[in-house]
Write an enzyme that holds these catalytic residues in place. Structure first.
Site, short mmCIF file in Angstrom:
data_model
loop_
_atom_site.label_atom_id
_atom_site.label_comp_id
_atom_site.label_asym_id
_atom_site.label_seq_id
_atom_site.Cartn_x
_atom_site.Cartn_y
_atom_site.Cartn_z
CG LEU A 68 28.09 40.38 32.94
CD1 LEU A 68 27.51 41.74 33.29
CD2 LEU A 68 27.42 39.84 31.67
CG ASP A 69 32.92 37.81 28.30
OD1 ASP A 69 33.26 36.98 29.15
OD2 ASP A 69 32.32 37.51 27.24
CE1 TYR A 70 39.24 45.28 31.13
CE2 TYR A 70 38.89 45.64 28.78
CZ TYR A 70 39.44 46.03 29.99
OH TYR A 70 40.20 47.18 30.05
CB SER B 253 29.91 41.85 28.57
OG SER B 253 30.26 41.04 27.47
#
Length: 264
Positions: free
Chosen positions: A103-105, A107
């Site tokens: 999961l992105d930073y 997100s």
């Protein structure tokens, strides 16, 4: 740390009693040295154990965790830039686990961690087809035509065009739309890029389900262990090509406070 005879028995070499006899007979080595003390303890992940001159393969205890990742954390075991990672929340887990996918930073939401390399690899493989469900806060308002574009796929993204997705509106505010997007792909920053392609920015992105697993009411930074039935279900998804099942409203399993979230 575990008793040497227990480690030998878990590796399937011999019963624990027979393993004790092998130790007393000088047939066991730990890190190149013969060990004859029955009380000797070893670390199955670090120590080299040989029986009759052959190194034994020790299967680590399998761990399966479901974490509610907060914003502002890297989905990685280590970060060369020194940013906080999701591993900060599972420091009390003795076994070495690692994230399944990312999961992105910016997100948040459902993230699996495990030390089961076979299952992790299968889940992350494009052919698995496991569906991921996201709630997305979008700047501005979407027209029916734009929602249709998200759903029908074909948007040009790095690495190829987007596949068809399931999209439905959740709610509106005066300035924003909330939508649910279900995809089975795993391209980096895919949801954000899909929304940008139709002319909008993502303000918040939260993964609320992974296949049949739901985030439920797990607080940010908390995690829980998957139940045996859930682990079996994940393995079943691989064999069924990732077909999604209805996610439970209140997943079973006791939540544990993450280290950064005030749990010690």
């Amino acid at each position: 740390m575990e008793r040497l005879q227990k480690v030998i028995a878990k590796a399937g070499i011999a019963s624990r009693r027979h393993a004790e006899e092998m130790i007393l007979d000088g047939r066991v080595q730990v890190n190149g040295k013969i060990v004859t003390e029955l009380g000797t303890k070893v670390d199955p992940e670090k120590d080299y154990v040989k029986v009759n001159g052959k190194r034994i393969q020790i299967e680590p205890h399998k761990i399966y965790l479901l974490l509610n990742k907060p914003r502002g954390y890297i989905t990685s075991v280590h970060d060369p830039e020194g940013r906080p990672t999701v591993m900060d929340f599972v420091r009390d887990i003795k076994e070495r686990v690692y994230p399944v996918g990312r999961l992105d930073y910016d997100s948040e939401g459902l993230l699996l961690l495990t030390n089961d390399g076979d299952l992790a690899g299968a889940l992350m493989h494009p052919s698995s087809g496991v569906e991921k469900t996201y709630w997305v806060k979008i700047k501005g308002h979407l027209t029916e035509e734009k929602i249709k574009k998200l759903a029908q796929g074909g948007l040009s993204l790095p690495g190829g065009k987007s596949a068809p997705a399931r999209v439905r509106p959740l709610r509106k505010t005066s300035e924003h739309d909330w939508i649910e997007i279900i995809i089975h792909e795993g391209k980096r920053r895919q949801i954000r890029m899909m929304v940008e392609k139709i002319g909008h920015d993502v303000l918040k992105l939260k993964r609320v389900a992974y296949g049949f697993l739901a985030l439920g009411d797990l607080l940010p930074g908390d995690y829980r262990r998957l139940t045996p039935a859930e682990v079996k279900g994940l393995k079943g998804l691989i064999h069924k090509g990732g077909a999604a099942k209805k996610a439970p409203v209140k997943p079973k399993g006791e939540a544990v406070r993450g280290k950064r979230a005030g749990g010690g």
